[in-house]
Design a protein around this motif. Structure first.
Motif, PDB file in Angstrom:
ATOM      1  N   SER A 190       0.816  -1.219   0.000  1.00 29.29           N
ATOM      2  CA  SER A 190       0.000   0.000   0.000  1.00 29.29           C
ATOM      3  C   SER A 190       0.847   1.266   0.000  1.00 29.29           C
ATOM      4  CB  SER A 190      -0.931   0.001   1.223  1.00 29.29           C
ATOM      5  OG  SER A 190      -0.180  -0.095   2.427  1.00 29.29           O
ATOM      6  N   VAL A 191       1.996   1.242   0.697  1.00 26.84           N
ATOM      7  CA  VAL A 191       2.824   2.451   0.760  1.00 26.84           C
ATOM      8  C   VAL A 191       3.526   2.716  -0.571  1.00 26.84           C
ATOM      9  CG1 VAL A 191       3.190   2.320   3.251  1.00 26.84           C
ATOM     10  CG2 VAL A 191       4.752   1.104   1.719  1.00 26.84           C
ATOM     11  N   GLN A 192       3.584   1.690  -1.445  1.00 25.49           N
ATOM     12  CA  GLN A 192       4.180   1.874  -2.765  1.00 25.49           C
ATOM     13  C   GLN A 192       3.125   2.216  -3.807  1.00 25.49           C
ATOM     14  OE1 GLN A 192       6.668  -1.493  -3.816  1.00 25.49           O
ATOM     15  NE2 GLN A 192       7.307  -1.802  -1.688  1.00 25.49           N
ATOM     16  N   TRP A 193       1.924   1.692  -3.647  1.00 20.04           N
ATOM     17  CA  TRP A 193       0.868   1.911  -4.633  1.00 20.04           C
ATOM     18  C   TRP A 193       0.174   3.259  -4.471  1.00 20.04           C
ATOM     19  CZ3 TRP A 193      -1.710  -3.595  -4.126  1.00 20.04           C
ATOM     20  CH2 TRP A 193      -0.862  -4.527  -4.713  1.00 20.04           C
ATOM     21  N   TRP A 194       0.099   3.769  -3.214  1.00 21.59           N
ATOM     22  CA  TRP A 194      -0.612   5.013  -2.968  1.00 21.59           C
ATOM     23  C   TRP A 194       0.275   5.977  -2.191  1.00 21.59           C
ATOM     24  CZ3 TRP A 194      -3.360   0.331  -1.899  1.00 21.59           C
ATOM     25  CH2 TRP A 194      -4.353   0.035  -2.846  1.00 21.59           C
ATOM     26  N   ASN A 195      -0.042   7.245  -2.273  1.00 22.37           N
ATOM     27  CA  ASN A 195       0.654   8.272  -1.513  1.00 22.37           C
ATOM     28  C   ASN A 195       0.045   8.325  -0.112  1.00 22.37           C
ATOM     29  OD1 ASN A 195       2.225  10.432  -0.744  1.00 22.37           O
ATOM     30  ND2 ASN A 195       0.904  11.955  -1.723  1.00 22.37           N
ATOM     31  N   THR A 196       0.733   7.731   0.872  1.00 19.53           N
ATOM     32  CA  THR A 196       0.182   7.590   2.211  1.00 19.53           C
ATOM     33  C   THR A 196       1.091   8.259   3.237  1.00 19.53           C
ATOM     34  OG1 THR A 196       1.322   5.513   2.742  1.00 19.53           O
ATOM     35  CG2 THR A 196      -0.747   5.344   1.530  1.00 19.53           C
TER      36      THR A 196
END
Length: 260
Positions: A190-196
């Motif tokens: 998730s931290v690679q796929w979206w800006n979080t």
């Protein structure tokens, strides 16, 4: 000619039967009992060492101060929440595919521990997020997907509890567990796929760790402690499930008589 062709058919069948016997709840029950004290002791020793290294030996972080020390509980708990789910889904799939009772029992025994680690990861993350982000909770991609994982664990246990017939409950739970597997890579990437807001992984197999060696050792020791705890608690819960489901068998009745 392969080596296996030189082995007599009778010997190969005997070897296969020898391993298959451990799939029987009656056979595995005493083995689980022997594993519990060993892994309980390992979990206790490693847990004490991990807490000491993480909270007393590891250096203070330059940016976050001592608030970062929650990672020695948070990160291993988050690891275990995902790993235990995958293992649970594997055993559930084995029970669904091969109709092995012990496999389904193993999946049921793993679920509460996985849910506990998921809750621990979420709660320690909130404790870490308050001084770091200024909020207990944000709808961050990783936090949200981890919360979904908790719902999957609770749903798995609730679905099985809602069905009276154990075999039907095992099959229904297995389907839910397998569908939920897709959430695990979502959590991880998730931290690679979206800006979080959530920071990326500090441990990467492709590069050197971006933290002090003492910090790394503290996290790894706590992870091993959580592994040992998982095995001990799963074996303990598995024995309870076996006694519940096999209570009408002769061997189970004899065991219960010896415990009185």
């Amino acid at each position: 000619m392969s080596i296996s062709n030189n082995i007599p058919i009778g010997a190969r069948e005997s070897h296969r039967i020898h391993w298959y016997k451990y799939a029987s709840p009656q056979t595995f029950f005493p083995i689980a009992g022997k594993l519990i004290p060993w892994f309980s002791a390992i979990a206790l020793v490693l847990g004490v060492i991990g807490v000491y290294v993480g909270f007393f030996m590891a250096p203070t972080d330059r940016q976050q101060g001592d608030a970062y020390r929650i990672i020695f509980l948070h990160v291993p708990a988050a690891w275990m929440s995902m790993v235990v789910y995958l293992i649970m889904a594997f055993w559930a799939a084995m029970g669904l595919a091969f109709n092995t009772r012990l496999s389904s029992m193993m999946a049921s025994a793993l679920a509460p521990t996985g849910a506990m680690f998921t809750f621990l990861a979420l709660w320690t993350g909130a404790l870490w997020g308050k001084p770091t982000w200024g909020a207990w909770w944000v709808w961050d991609a990783r936090l949200t997907s981890e919360l979904i994982l908790l719902f999957l664990y609770v749903g798995f246990m609730a679905l099985q509890a809602a069905i009276d017939e154990p075999r039907r409950a095992d099959r229904a739970g297995a389907v839910l567990a397998l569908v939920g597997v897709i959430n695990v890579p979502v959590i991880y990437f998730s931290v690679q796929w979206w800006n979080t807001l959530h920071q990326g992984s500090s441990i990467n197999l492709k590069s050197a760790p971006s933290m002090a060696l003492t910090m790394l050792m503290g996290m790894l020791i706590m992870a091993l402690a959580f592994w040992a705890y998982t095995i001990a608690m799963t074996m303990l819960r598995l024995r309870c499930i076996v006694l519940e489901r096999e209570r009408h068998t002769d061997w189970c009745k004899q065991f219960m008589e010896t415990q009185r």
